[in-house]
Design a protein around this motif. Structure first.
Motif, PDB file in Angstrom:
ATOM      1  N   THR A 505      49.118  13.657   4.246  1.00  0.00           N
ATOM      2  CA  THR A 505      50.335  13.012   4.743  1.00  0.00           C
ATOM      3  C   THR A 505      50.043  12.144   5.957  1.00  0.00           C
ATOM      4  OG1 THR A 505      51.643  14.888   3.968  1.00  0.00           O
ATOM      5  CG2 THR A 505      52.683  13.409   5.555  1.00  0.00           C
ATOM      6  N   GLY A 506      49.246  12.661   6.885  1.00  0.00           N
ATOM      7  CA  GLY A 506      48.905  11.885   8.072  1.00  0.00           C
ATOM      8  C   GLY A 506      48.212  10.583   7.723  1.00  0.00           C
ATOM      9  N   LEU A 507      47.270  10.649   6.784  1.00  0.00           N
ATOM     10  CA  LEU A 507      46.563   9.437   6.370  1.00  0.00           C
ATOM     11  C   LEU A 507      47.510   8.454   5.682  1.00  0.00           C
ATOM     12  CD1 LEU A 507      43.283  11.054   4.973  1.00  0.00           C
ATOM     13  CD2 LEU A 507      43.471   9.631   7.014  1.00  0.00           C
ATOM     14  N   THR A 508      48.426   8.970   4.881  1.00  0.00           N
ATOM     15  CA  THR A 508      49.364   8.095   4.184  1.00  0.00           C
ATOM     16  C   THR A 508      50.302   7.399   5.158  1.00  0.00           C
ATOM     17  OG1 THR A 508      49.275   9.554   2.254  1.00  0.00           O
ATOM     18  CG2 THR A 508      51.105   8.022   2.368  1.00  0.00           C
ATOM     19  N   VAL A 509      50.798   8.143   6.152  1.00  0.00           N
ATOM     20  CA  VAL A 509      51.664   7.539   7.169  1.00  0.00           C
ATOM     21  C   VAL A 509      50.915   6.432   7.901  1.00  0.00           C
ATOM     22  CG1 VAL A 509      52.842   7.970   9.361  1.00  0.00           C
ATOM     23  CG2 VAL A 509      53.109   9.577   7.469  1.00  0.00           C
ATOM     24  N   MET A 510      49.670   6.702   8.279  1.00  0.00           N
ATOM     25  CA  MET A 510      48.863   5.704   8.976  1.00  0.00           C
ATOM     26  C   MET A 510      48.630   4.473   8.106  1.00  0.00           C
ATOM     27  SD  MET A 510      47.713   6.238  12.092  1.00  0.00           S
ATOM     28  CE  MET A 510      46.159   5.359  12.073  1.00  0.00           C
ATOM     29  N   ALA A 511      48.269   4.701   6.833  1.00  0.00           N
ATOM     30  CA  ALA A 511      47.957   3.577   5.949  1.00  0.00           C
ATOM     31  C   ALA A 511      49.188   2.710   5.704  1.00  0.00           C
ATOM     32  CB  ALA A 511      47.404   4.095   4.619  1.00  0.00           C
ATOM     33  N   GLY A 512      50.344   3.335   5.456  1.00  0.00           N
ATOM     34  CA  GLY A 512      51.557   2.564   5.226  1.00  0.00           C
ATOM     35  C   GLY A 512      51.981   1.766   6.443  1.00  0.00           C
ATOM     36  N   SER A 513      51.875   2.371   7.616  1.00  0.00           N
ATOM     37  CA  SER A 513      52.234   1.673   8.853  1.00  0.00           C
ATOM     38  C   SER A 513      51.272   0.532   9.129  1.00  0.00           C
ATOM     39  CB  SER A 513      52.251   2.663  10.021  1.00  0.00           C
ATOM     40  OG  SER A 513      53.175   3.712   9.801  1.00  0.00           O
ATOM     41  N   LEU A 514      49.983   0.774   8.861  1.00  0.00           N
ATOM     42  CA  LEU A 514      48.993  -0.287   9.066  1.00  0.00           C
ATOM     43  C   LEU A 514      49.242  -1.472   8.145  1.00  0.00           C
ATOM     44  CD1 LEU A 514      45.560   1.543   9.567  1.00  0.00           C
ATOM     45  CD2 LEU A 514      46.645  -0.066  11.137  1.00  0.00           C
ATOM     46  N   GLN A 515      49.649  -1.197   6.904  1.00  0.00           N
ATOM     47  CA  GLN A 515      49.902  -2.285   5.962  1.00  0.00           C
ATOM     48  C   GLN A 515      51.015  -3.183   6.461  1.00  0.00           C
ATOM     49  OE1 GLN A 515      48.334  -3.195   2.822  1.00  0.00           O
ATOM     50  NE2 GLN A 515      49.510  -4.947   3.545  1.00  0.00           N
ATOM     51  N   GLY A 781      51.738  16.497   9.201  1.00  0.00           N
ATOM     52  CA  GLY A 781      51.143  15.201   8.883  1.00  0.00           C
ATOM     53  C   GLY A 781      51.923  14.047   9.479  1.00  0.00           C
ATOM     54  N   VAL A 782      53.240  14.123   9.440  1.00  0.00           N
ATOM     55  CA  VAL A 782      54.070  13.074  10.042  1.00  0.00           C
ATOM     56  C   VAL A 782      53.847  13.021  11.548  1.00  0.00           C
ATOM     57  CG1 VAL A 782      56.441  12.387  10.552  1.00  0.00           C
ATOM     58  CG2 VAL A 782      55.826  13.102   8.240  1.00  0.00           C
TER      59      VAL A 782
END
Length: 842
Positions: A505-515, A781-782
């Motif tokens: 979840t943490g990685l997904t939050v980071m990746a979406g925000s980075l995009q 994760g969030v």
């Protein structure tokens, strides 16, 4: 006791198999990582060592000692210096080497050797033993070239063919006059090498009359050290420095080791996560086995076995399990190493030929991990079993956790969690570099704290699911009660799943925000329709800008050119642009003055202006690379962006002080905007050059996000191992629960609950435990995604937190699916219990 332990291992094959699988996955990852990195490192080291076989001493330009030395004329290796080196006593021959990036296109126009640097250089002639000719003859003039045999084989080229080549922009179409072999490491690893005659290479690479390096071969009987000492005495010390071929090979080998060590560390981190999760499963498994053997162990105590012997018996079982897991994990790890090597090749990065390297350290690591982790995880259940009094154990009177022990546990967990939260929050106040270590420490402390507190958290969170479970009647009610009956075991099982989902979840939050941040970054500072760059990031030839200006549909262009300067005693990097068109191609906010760039007028970003105490109208003197000085005036101060920052001046001013001007990129505006036909026109104007990429804003965003997405997918794959291990943990926990409740299940069957109801009860229990771990994991994760984003925000101004609600819902559904799948075997086993046998079992 030893024979007893062995019999016990063989008596519980199914459950111990799951423990072996959990340990084996971690061992396989660790040993596979070591095999892979050792194989890649040794292959490159051997390949690089071959590349220096013909170099006894290398002469290189003198390295500047300080930043200020970057200005003024650089030391150069000239032809007279080469002639002098060749005449030194002990030298057999000397060869001048010049080279640089050289893109070779295949017959379809695609870049060859994109995975590694594609290089070009000079061919010294028939005496050049570095590159033995296989066929053809040496090149003469700009219209002829040699290519390496591997590139020729891959692309289907032969002597006499015309090949499309690009150095820094313009496309060349020389004839292939010969094909050679080489031990060059880049070529062995999938790159390409093109060779021109020396004069042509010097001109193409912008090094007319000079060399990058002079390679000297020692005469028979002269050592490398003796030749180096003789050259040091003969050559001017302020121009050239020397290094032996052995030292060059050792330095390159060290660089390769450093490069692979970072990859090794990253992979081992995820192996550690899988092992950490597996530790919970091992502990649960041995707790279950000990619980099954409570009366047996009590009988051993009653006939004279000591507590130490009981503990040793359980640890012997753990040793056997760990040894089996280590052997199978090592074998699987060898396959993982081979698979990672093949996977690297599928991404376009070939590895030099060579065998898989299975070092003694890899074997020792596999056994150490497998045996030590298993025995450590089994120690607490073994110690707990040995402490149970024989009479209590034989009477099935099991010691419950005391109130004091729960208070101590919750206090420790609260302290860890509070310390973790405080450390993470402190890290968010620092910059991205200084905050990494505190952030990692805080994350570890918080995860440990939550893990310790999970038994306390399980009751209220699982109780929240009661309204939903009532829909399933008595089976749902029993499932809720069973899931909180042993909160410590439930917590350990949920924690295994929690850790995997926290990271995902943490990685997904980071990746979406980075995009989102990347999209904003690409669109916020430029108004140009296209940005033209070299595919490998190298500088472009100024010819590219000239060709683009004359292309159909182009209305405005500006080349971005960087150079080093010295202002008021400090080094500053300046960016040159087309001052007349710059404002048409960019969208920058001006705080004071104007964006009027031209002649001696410059603009400066607010951070630089503040640090140097400059303001609109400030006058300064800049010293450039060629030694020239220029009086400059600050015309305006603007707000920096991720793509535009620093001192900006007109290209005409900057080029007058640059020895070899080159552009990092060219911004282009079209009359009809960014369209497919416009992009095609630009590519055609550049000769359909495979080394040059023409990108619009979306392409720029996608290009950056592709690397993020690729890394995210790799991390998902690695973390999937932790989730698989967590599934095994849920199965173990349910199997333990079914065993402990055999009599109860028999009674439920006897009073009318059918097999379907028993299955439903076990499945719902598994579902509740899995969803409990999923909720904790997603929540953590969030939090970690938000905290890590605060660090990233110090470097990317457009970054903002974006929660991927859809993906988080999918993760929660997957956690539920894990619970359903994990319950299949335990539920079937519970439903098939003979009710009379079960009632008499305790």
């Amino acid at each position: 006791m030893f024979r007893t332990a062995l019999r016990t291992v063989l008596a519980h094959k199914a459950r111990l198999l799951m423990t072996v699988l959990a340990v084996m996955l971690g061992v396989a990852f660790v040993s596979g990582t070591l095999v892979f990195t050792n194989t890649v490192s040794e292959a490159f080291q051997k390949s690089s060592a071959k590349g220096f076989d013909q170099v006894d001493v290398a002469i290189q330009p003198k390295t500047r000692k300080s930043t200020g030395d970057t200005l003024g004329k650089k030391p150069e290796l000239t032809q007279p210096l080469l002639d002098k080196a060749a005449e030194v006593q002990g030298a057999d021959s000397a060869i001048g080497v010049v080279g640089g990036f050289t893109a070779i296109a295949d017959k379809d126009g695609k870049l060859i050797g994109g995975g590694f640097r594609t290089q070009g250089g000079n061919y010294w002639g028939t005496k050049d033993i570095r590159y033995p000719l296989v066929s053809g003859h040496a090149p003469k003039g700009a219209g002829q070239v040699l290519i390496d045999s591997k590139t020729a084989e891959r692309a289907g080229y032969k002597v006499g063919d015309t090949v499309r080549i690009s150095i820094d922009g313009p496309v060349l179409k020389p004839e292939i006059t010969g094909i050679f072999t080489t031990d060059d490491g880049n070529v062995a690893a999938g790159g390409s090498l093109a060779l021109f005659d020396t004069a042509t290479a010097q001109r193409l690479f912008g090094k007319t009359g000079v060399y990058d390096e002079i390679d000297v071969k020692a005469a028979p009987g002269t050592s490398q050290v003796a030749l180096r000492d003789a050259l040091d005495k003969a050559l001017p010390k302020d121009v050239a420095s020397t290094i032996t071929g052995e030292k060059l090979a050792d330095d390159q080998a060290a660089q390769i080791t450093d490069a692979t060590s970072s990859l090794r560390t990253s992979l081992l981190v995820f192996a550690g996560i899988a092992l950490f999760v597996g530790t919970f499963i091992i502990a649960n498994t041995f707790t279950m086995l000990v619980a099954q053997r409570t009366k047996e162990l009590a009988l051993l105590r009653a006939v004279g076995a000591s507590r130490r012997q009981v503990t040793r018996s359980v640890l012997i079982e753990a040793f056997v399990v760990g040894a089996v897991a280590a052997v199978t994990g090592l074998l699987a790890g060898i396959g993982v190493g081979a698979g990672l090597r093949a996977l690297l090749g599928s991404f376009g990065d070939s590895v030099p030929d060579g065998p898989l390297v299975i070092s003694p350290s890899t074997v020792l690591a596999a056994f150490a991990v497998g045996i030590v982790i298993t025995m450590l995880a089994a120690y607490l259940p073994a110690r707990r079993a040995a402490k149970i009094p024989p009479v209590a154990a034989m009477s099935s009177v099991h010691a419950k956790a005391t109130t004091k022990s729960l208070v101590v546990r919750n206090t420790i967990g609260s302290l860890f969690a509070a310390a973790g939260i405080a450390t993470v929050l402190y890290a968010t106040t620092l910059n991205s570099t200084d905050g990494q270590a505190p952030m990692g420490l805080g994350a570890v402390l918080l995860i440990i704290g939550v893990f310790v507190l999970t038994p306390l958290l399980s009751r209220p969170l699982i109780a929240a699911a009661a309204p939903l479970l009532r829909v399933f009647g008595i089976a749902g009610k029993l499932a809720r009660q069973n899931s909180v009956r042993n909160p410590r075991r439930t917590a350990a099982t949920a924690s295994a799943l929690m850790i995997g989902l926290t990271l995902i979840t943490g990685l997904t939050v980071m990746a979406g925000s980075l995009q989102i941040a990347i999209d904003k970054m690409a669109a916020s500072s430029i108004k140009a329709d296209y940005v033209v760059t070299m595919a490998n990031g190298n500088p472009l030839s100024p010819d590219v800008d000239r060709k683009l200006r004359s292309a159909d549909g182009v209305t405005t262009t500006s080349a971005l050119r960087f150079a080093s300067s010295r202002i008021d005693g400090e080094t500053e990097y300046v960016m040159g642009v087309n001052g007349a068109t710059f404002t048409d191609l960019t969208d920058l906010t001006v705080d004071s003055g104007s964006m009027k760039i031209g002649g001696a007028q410059i603009v400066v970003d607010e951070d630089t202006a503040k640090s140097r105490d400059w303001h609109t109208g400030s006058r300064l003197t800049a010293s450039f690379e060629a030694g020239h000085k220029q009086q400059l005036t600050v015309a305006g101060i603007y707000r920096s962006t991720a793509m535009m920052r620093g001192i900006i001046l007109d290209n005409a001013t900057l080029s007058a002080h640059a020895s070899h001007p080159s552009d990092l990129q060219v911004m282009v505006k079209m009359s009809d905007g960014a369209t497919a036909s416009a992009k095609s026109a630009l590519e055609k104007a550049l000769g359909d050059n495979p080394a040059i990429q023409v990108q619009d804003k979306k392409d720029i965003s996608n290009g950056i996000s592709q690397s993020v997405t690729l890394m995210l997918n790799i991390l998902y794959g690695l973390l999937a191992m932790a989730v698989i291990v967590a599934v095994l943990g849920v199965i173990n926990t349910l199997a333990m629960s079914v065993f402990e409740r055999s009599q109860e299940i028999g009674m439920l069957r006897a009073i009318g609950l059918d097999r379907g109801g028993i299955k439903r009860m076990v499945r719902l229990e598994s579902l509740v435990i899995s969803l409990f771990g999923g909720v904790l994991g997603i929540g953590l994760g969030v939090f970690f995604g938000w905290a890590a984003g605060r660090l990233v925000g110090t470097q990317i101004s457009t970054y903002q937190l974006v929660l991927p609600w859809g993906r988080m819902a999918v993760f929660l559904l997957l956690a539920g699916l894990v619970g359903v799948l994990a319950a299949l075997w335990p539920a079937r086993r519970a439903a098939r219990l003979n009710m009379l046998t079960a009632i008499k079992s305790q």
